[in-house]
Design an enzyme around this catalytic site. Structure first.
Site, PDB file in Angstrom:
ATOM      1  N   CYS A  75       0.877  -1.172   0.000  1.00 44.53           N
ATOM      2  CA  CYS A  75       0.000   0.000   0.000  1.00 44.53           C
ATOM      3  C   CYS A  75       0.913   1.221   0.000  1.00 44.53           C
ATOM      4  CB  CYS A  75      -0.885   0.013   1.243  1.00 44.53           C
ATOM      5  SG  CYS A  75      -1.902   1.498   1.361  1.00 44.53           S
ATOM      6  N   CYS A 186      -0.357   3.505  -6.570  1.00 45.31           N
ATOM      7  CA  CYS A 186      -1.367   2.898  -5.678  1.00 45.31           C
ATOM      8  C   CYS A 186      -1.506   1.471  -6.183  1.00 45.31           C
ATOM      9  CB  CYS A 186      -2.692   3.657  -5.787  1.00 45.31           C
ATOM     10  SG  CYS A 186      -4.067   2.779  -4.986  1.00 45.31           S
ATOM     11  N   THR A 187      -1.488   0.514  -5.262  1.00 43.71           N
ATOM     12  CA  THR A 187      -1.451  -0.888  -5.704  1.00 43.71           C
ATOM     13  C   THR A 187      -2.740  -1.336  -6.399  1.00 43.71           C
ATOM     14  OG1 THR A 187      -2.080  -1.514  -3.454  1.00 43.71           O
ATOM     15  CG2 THR A 187       0.270  -1.629  -4.022  1.00 43.71           C
TER      16      THR A 187
HETATM   17  N1  DGL Z   1      -3.839   0.419  -2.310  1.00 48.05           N
HETATM   18  C1  DGL Z   1      -3.591   1.599  -1.533  1.00 48.05           C
HETATM   19  C2  DGL Z   1      -2.336   2.297  -2.018  1.00 48.05           C
HETATM   20  O1  DGL Z   1      -1.488   1.676  -2.645  1.00 48.05           O
HETATM   21  C3  DGL Z   1      -4.709   2.576  -1.482  1.00 48.05           C
HETATM   22  C4  DGL Z   1      -5.918   2.152  -0.758  1.00 48.05           C
HETATM   23  C5  DGL Z   1      -6.615   3.225   0.036  1.00 48.05           C
HETATM   24  O2  DGL Z   1      -6.489   4.424  -0.187  1.00 48.05           O
HETATM   25  O3  DGL Z   1      -7.337   2.788   0.926  1.00 48.05           O
HETATM   26  O4  DGL Z   1      -2.146   3.462  -1.769  1.00 48.05           O
END
Ligand code: DGL
Length: 272
Positions: A75, A186-187
């Site tokens: 994340c 963002c993943t």
């Molecule tokens: N997957 C998260 C990231 O890589 C973002 C998820 C979120 O904002 O809750 O930033």
């Protein structure tokens, strides 16, 4: 204290971290992986620092209670705050933002965009890590308030995805017309790479830091003699939100050797 047979912990605010698990499974097929997808408070990227840290500590405590030997924070939002929680744990914690910054430096880019959550963009962490080693690279951050949440719903509503991309990446593209490289910061975003390619073909180089983060995990395990060379390579998925969505999306992303998908308690809410 840790054993090679202990699992690798992977955590995300949601299911975007599946894109990192996919790379870990390719690179380390014998490692057992324990995934925690905290979906109840998602998107973390629209929350404040104190709340993100409060929730993150509970997720890391959960992985610690399950005996992980290392954690990949899959994340970007949570990785921007890594220095705030790294000291509290005995296991190594690997940041996907550090992996993404490595990719940009290795590619020797003169300019790069970073599409991320609003929080990640606000921290300026990508720019800091990249320019510390490559001062001539210009880094343009663009936050997306809702894209991770839309993907998390698991129904790939094309209209909502494209509208959010036009409202956010469209702004970055208009401000920097010559820009052709973009970090998927963002993943969740690699899951909509085709939408990005269709709407913004000028971004000929999309950088997904997941493979680099998986390499960083492997290198650390090698260095510390914790590599599992003959385990079953099973994947256990824990989610605080919707087991059915997490199961379906794991298959969609192509994750393998899934032993279980189970519901676990959500973190306690943050009170100011
Ligand atoms: N997957 C998260 C990231 O890589 C973002 C998820 C979120 O904002 O809750 O930033």
């Amino acid at each position: 204290m840790f054993s090679a047979y202990s699992p690798i912990g992977v955590m995300d605010a949601g299911l975007g971290g599946y894109t990192v698990v996919r790379e870990l499974q390719k690179l380390l097929p014998h490692e057992e992986i324990l995934y925690l997808g905290e979906g109840v408070y998602q998107p973390y990227g629209n929350r404040g620092e104190a709340e993100i840290l409060f929730l993150t500590r509970q997720c890391l405590d959960f992985l610690q209670s399950r005996g992980v030997k290392i954690v990949a924070v899959a994340c970007n939002t949570i990785s921007t705050l890594i220095e705030h929680y790294r000291p509290f744990y005995d296991f190594e914690i690997i940041s996907i933002v550090e992996a993404g910054a490595d990719d940009v430096v290795a590619a020797k880019l003169s300019e790069v965009g970073v599409l991320s959550t609003v929080f990640t963009a606000k921290t300026g962490q990508y720019a800091r890590l990249i320019t510390a080693r490559s001062p001539q690279t210009r880094v343009y951050a663009q936050g997306c308030p809702w894209l991770a949440r839309i993907i998390e719903d698991g129904d790939f509503d094309q209209k909502r995805i494209d509208t959010e991309l036009i409202n956010t990446l469209g702004k970055l593209a208009a401000e920097h017309p010559g820009l052709d490289s973009l970090v998927l910061g963002c993943t969740h975003f690699p899951l909509v790479a085709n939408n990005i390619k269709k709407l913004f073909p000028q971004f000929t180089q999309l950088i997904n830091p997941a493979a680099s983060q998986a390499r960083m995990v492997k290198e650390h395990l090698e260095r510390t003699h914790l590599l599992n060379m003959n385990g079953s390579g099973s994947l256990r998925i824990c989610t605080t939100s919707d087991v059915e969505v997490y199961r379906r999306m794991a298959a969609f992303v192509g994750l393998e050797r899934i032993e279980s998908v189970s519901l676990v308690p959500a973190p306690k809410p943050y009170k100011q």
